[in-house]
Design a protein around this motif. Sequence first.
Motif, PDB file in Angstrom:
ATOM      1  N   ASP A 116       0.832  -1.202   0.000  1.00 34.04           N
ATOM      2  CA  ASP A 116       0.000   0.000   0.000  1.00 34.04           C
ATOM      3  C   ASP A 116       0.868   1.255   0.000  1.00 34.04           C
ATOM      4  OD1 ASP A 116      -2.413   1.585   0.364  1.00 34.04           O
ATOM      5  OD2 ASP A 116      -1.724   1.875   2.416  1.00 34.04           O
ATOM      6  N   SER A 117       0.467   2.258  -0.775  1.00 39.81           N
ATOM      7  CA  SER A 117       1.266   3.484  -0.896  1.00 39.81           C
ATOM      8  C   SER A 117       0.670   4.677  -0.157  1.00 39.81           C
ATOM      9  CB  SER A 117       1.423   3.856  -2.377  1.00 39.81           C
ATOM     10  OG  SER A 117       0.160   4.171  -2.956  1.00 39.81           O
ATOM     11  N   ILE A 118      -0.507   4.498   0.457  1.00 35.21           N
ATOM     12  CA  ILE A 118      -1.162   5.601   1.156  1.00 35.21           C
ATOM     13  C   ILE A 118      -0.444   5.811   2.487  1.00 35.21           C
ATOM     14  CG2 ILE A 118      -3.341   6.576   1.957  1.00 35.21           C
ATOM     15  CD1 ILE A 118      -3.209   5.951  -1.037  1.00 35.21           C
ATOM     16  N   ALA A 119       0.583   6.638   2.469  1.00 36.59           N
ATOM     17  CA  ALA A 119       1.537   6.735   3.578  1.00 36.59           C
ATOM     18  C   ALA A 119       0.972   7.337   4.859  1.00 36.59           C
ATOM     19  CB  ALA A 119       2.754   7.549   3.138  1.00 36.59           C
ATOM     20  N   ASP A 120      -0.121   8.092   4.754  1.00 37.41           N
ATOM     21  CA  ASP A 120      -0.636   8.789   5.933  1.00 37.41           C
ATOM     22  C   ASP A 120      -1.934   8.196   6.475  1.00 37.41           C
ATOM     23  OD1 ASP A 120      -2.101   9.557   3.748  1.00 37.41           O
ATOM     24  OD2 ASP A 120      -1.851  11.713   4.038  1.00 37.41           O
ATOM     25  N   GLU A 121      -2.162   6.913   6.197  1.00 39.44           N
ATOM     26  CA  GLU A 121      -3.296   6.190   6.762  1.00 39.44           C
ATOM     27  C   GLU A 121      -2.825   4.834   7.267  1.00 39.44           C
ATOM     28  OE1 GLU A 121      -6.260   7.022   7.404  1.00 39.44           O
ATOM     29  OE2 GLU A 121      -6.805   8.731   6.146  1.00 39.44           O
ATOM     30  N   CYS A 231       9.254  12.460   0.930  1.00 37.50           N
ATOM     31  CA  CYS A 231       9.688  13.612   1.726  1.00 37.50           C
ATOM     32  C   CYS A 231      10.617  13.168   2.859  1.00 37.50           C
ATOM     33  CB  CYS A 231       8.487  14.345   2.301  1.00 37.50           C
ATOM     34  SG  CYS A 231       8.958  15.761   3.344  1.00 37.50           S
ATOM     35  N   PRO A 232      11.845  13.679   2.913  1.00 32.91           N
ATOM     36  CA  PRO A 232      12.809  13.224   3.920  1.00 32.91           C
ATOM     37  C   PRO A 232      12.465  13.625   5.348  1.00 32.91           C
ATOM     38  CG  PRO A 232      13.694  15.085   2.698  1.00 32.91           C
ATOM     39  CD  PRO A 232      12.424  14.675   1.988  1.00 32.91           C
ATOM     40  N   VAL A 233      11.565  14.607   5.520  1.00 31.72           N
ATOM     41  CA  VAL A 233      11.200  15.052   6.873  1.00 31.72           C
ATOM     42  C   VAL A 233       9.722  14.833   7.172  1.00 31.72           C
ATOM     43  CG1 VAL A 233      13.081  16.710   7.094  1.00 31.72           C
ATOM     44  CG2 VAL A 233      10.934  17.430   6.025  1.00 31.72           C
ATOM     45  N   GLN A 234       9.046  14.081   6.315  1.00 32.55           N
ATOM     46  CA  GLN A 234       7.633  13.735   6.496  1.00 32.55           C
ATOM     47  C   GLN A 234       6.766  14.976   6.709  1.00 32.55           C
ATOM     48  OE1 GLN A 234       7.496  10.774   9.644  1.00 32.55           O
ATOM     49  NE2 GLN A 234       8.297   9.189   8.306  1.00 32.55           N
ATOM     50  N   ALA A 235       6.976  15.960   5.848  1.00 35.86           N
ATOM     51  CA  ALA A 235       6.258  17.232   5.968  1.00 35.86           C
ATOM     52  C   ALA A 235       4.984  17.282   5.135  1.00 35.86           C
ATOM     53  CB  ALA A 235       7.178  18.381   5.552  1.00 35.86           C
ATOM     54  N   ILE A 236       4.697  16.220   4.365  1.00 37.76           N
ATOM     55  CA  ILE A 236       3.571  16.263   3.430  1.00 37.76           C
ATOM     56  C   ILE A 236       2.538  15.199   3.789  1.00 37.76           C
ATOM     57  CG2 ILE A 236       2.896  16.247   1.012  1.00 37.76           C
ATOM     58  CD1 ILE A 236       5.825  16.735   0.296  1.00 37.76           C
ATOM     59  N   THR A 237       1.275  15.579   3.786  1.00 37.88           N
ATOM     60  CA  THR A 237       0.168  14.649   3.997  1.00 37.88           C
ATOM     61  C   THR A 237      -0.925  14.942   2.974  1.00 37.88           C
ATOM     62  OG1 THR A 237      -0.777  16.121   5.685  1.00 37.88           O
ATOM     63  CG2 THR A 237       0.578  14.286   6.457  1.00 37.88           C
ATOM     64  N   LEU A 238      -1.831  13.977   2.829  1.00 33.99           N
ATOM     65  CA  LEU A 238      -2.907  14.145   1.851  1.00 33.99           C
ATOM     66  C   LEU A 238      -4.256  13.691   2.422  1.00 33.99           C
ATOM     67  CD1 LEU A 238      -3.955  14.843  -0.932  1.00 33.99           C
ATOM     68  CD2 LEU A 238      -3.100  12.645  -1.768  1.00 33.99           C
ATOM     69  N   LEU A 239      -4.447  12.415   2.582  1.00 31.35           N
ATOM     70  CA  LEU A 239      -5.714  11.912   3.107  1.00 31.35           C
ATOM     71  C   LEU A 239      -5.733  11.883   4.629  1.00 31.35           C
ATOM     72  CD1 LEU A 239      -6.414   8.927   0.667  1.00 31.35           C
ATOM     73  CD2 LEU A 239      -7.272  11.270   0.542  1.00 31.35           C
ATOM     74  N   GLY A 240      -4.557  11.670   5.231  1.00 28.72           N
ATOM     75  CA  GLY A 240      -4.455  11.618   6.679  1.00 28.72           C
ATOM     76  C   GLY A 240      -3.787  12.859   7.246  1.00 28.72           C
ATOM     77  N   LYS A 241      -3.503  12.810   8.543  1.00 28.57           N
ATOM     78  CA  LYS A 241      -2.918  13.963   9.223  1.00 28.57           C
ATOM     79  C   LYS A 241      -1.452  13.749   9.604  1.00 28.57           C
ATOM     80  CE  LYS A 241      -7.331  15.501  11.191  1.00 28.57           C
ATOM     81  NZ  LYS A 241      -8.060  15.844  12.443  1.00 28.57           N
ATOM     82  N   LYS A 242      -1.001  12.492   9.538  1.00 29.27           N
ATOM     83  CA  LYS A 242       0.366  12.187   9.945  1.00 29.27           C
ATOM     84  C   LYS A 242       0.895  11.019   9.120  1.00 29.27           C
ATOM     85  CE  LYS A 242       3.064  10.772  13.999  1.00 29.27           C
ATOM     86  NZ  LYS A 242       2.998  10.397  15.431  1.00 29.27           N
ATOM     87  N   VAL A 243       2.148  11.104   8.699  1.00 28.22           N
ATOM     88  CA  VAL A 243       2.754  10.025   7.928  1.00 28.22           C
ATOM     89  C   VAL A 243       2.976   8.825   8.837  1.00 28.22           C
ATOM     90  CG1 VAL A 243       4.774   9.295   6.616  1.00 28.22           C
ATOM     91  CG2 VAL A 243       3.856  11.593   6.305  1.00 28.22           C
ATOM     92  N   VAL A 244       2.438   7.686   8.407  1.00 31.18           N
ATOM     93  CA  VAL A 244       2.527   6.449   9.183  1.00 31.18           C
ATOM     94  C   VAL A 244       3.720   5.610   8.730  1.00 31.18           C
ATOM     95  CG1 VAL A 244       1.349   4.299   9.788  1.00 31.18           C
ATOM     96  CG2 VAL A 244       0.038   6.425   9.544  1.00 31.18           C
ATOM     97  N   GLU A 245       3.845   5.460   7.412  1.00 32.18           N
ATOM     98  CA  GLU A 245       4.927   4.647   6.852  1.00 32.18           C
ATOM     99  C   GLU A 245       5.192   5.075   5.415  1.00 32.18           C
ATOM    100  OE1 GLU A 245       6.070  -0.030   5.964  1.00 32.18           O
ATOM    101  OE2 GLU A 245       3.984   0.561   6.243  1.00 32.18           O
ATOM    102  N   GLN A 246       6.434   5.336   5.096  1.00 33.32           N
ATOM    103  CA  GLN A 246       6.817   5.677   3.735  1.00 33.32           C
ATOM    104  C   GLN A 246       7.318   4.423   3.023  1.00 33.32           C
ATOM    105  OE1 GLN A 246       9.427   8.886   5.195  1.00 33.32           O
ATOM    106  NE2 GLN A 246       8.368  10.254   3.787  1.00 33.32           N
ATOM    107  N   THR A 247       6.844   4.226   1.797  1.00 30.19           N
ATOM    108  CA  THR A 247       7.208   3.013   1.064  1.00 30.19           C
ATOM    109  C   THR A 247       7.671   3.346  -0.349  1.00 30.19           C
ATOM    110  OG1 THR A 247       4.968   2.657   0.191  1.00 30.19           O
ATOM    111  CG2 THR A 247       5.479   1.679   2.329  1.00 30.19           C
ATOM    112  N   SER A 248       8.372   2.389  -0.925  1.00 31.43           N
ATOM    113  CA  SER A 248       8.729   2.417  -2.341  1.00 31.43           C
ATOM    114  C   SER A 248       9.032   0.984  -2.731  1.00 31.43           C
ATOM    115  CB  SER A 248       9.949   3.304  -2.605  1.00 31.43           C
ATOM    116  OG  SER A 248      11.118   2.732  -2.037  1.00 31.43           O
ATOM    117  N   ILE A 249       8.867   0.647  -3.981  1.00 29.50           N
ATOM    118  CA  ILE A 249       9.052  -0.729  -4.423  1.00 29.50           C
ATOM    119  C   ILE A 249      10.458  -1.229  -4.156  1.00 29.50           C
ATOM    120  CG2 ILE A 249       9.670  -0.059  -6.772  1.00 29.50           C
ATOM    121  CD1 ILE A 249       7.616  -3.147  -5.679  1.00 29.50           C
TER     122      ILE A 249
END
Length: 254
Positions: A116-121, A231-249
């Motif tokens: 899953d790529s939705i990092a802020d949920e 984002c290296p400092v987790q400063a960006i969100t979209l659907l949620g309010k806080k970055v939970v986990e950042q992923t990449s393939i």
Amino acid sequence: MIGIYFSGTGNSRYALEVFLREYKADSPIYAIEDKNLVEELSKHDEIVFSYPVQYSDVPKILRDFIHNNSKLWQGRKVFVIATMAMFSGDGAGVLGRLLKKYGATITGGLHLIMPDSIADEKVLKRSYEKNSQLVAKAKNKIVKAVSDIKVGRYPKEGLGVFPRMAGFITQRLWFGHRTKEYSNKLKIDTDKCIGCSKCVKLCPTDNISMEGKKTKAGDRCTVCYRCVNACPVQAITLLGKKVVEQTSIEKYVK
């Protein structure tokens, strides 16, 4: 044959690379943002499309690409790969129907469950081990699909009436409106932002710009989550309010 993809964290790009490596290794691969793609498309009759499903629908940027280049699909044979976090119903079918509208023939479809790529949920978050297993399983499924295709057995996942009903009832009926227009919900915490401009370079819609030494979000977000995950400092969100986990393939490919 040519491979075309739109990808957020690399799932769809990876799936396409594996598919073409097994099927026809000399086939060129292009992202839909590539300025040379339209010219290259005119040289190929067979296309493999790979994209991430959003709410059992096509991302806005990809839908626009199909519409804006409608004459290119006439007479083309297209196989659709749809990546998803869990279930889409007719992920391959929804893009297939759009292409068919402009004269393409859809040869088949393949559904792949990926990290899953939705990092802020928190929903659908899995362990590193589970995500690695998903990627390995997806790779094996692609290899098996290509083996079947070579003997004329095209997988038809996501195509047909019942998958279409499932996609509509379980997702598009409730959330379909979210993919019809670009989003203006991308949020950048200017107190956290260090002005590295990584998100600016990654954004496929040029929705993020520099304003002095900080970044600013516009209203053309296509919900790909590239910026949130990178984002290296987790400063960006979209659907949620806080970055939970950042992923990449790249984290899960072995």
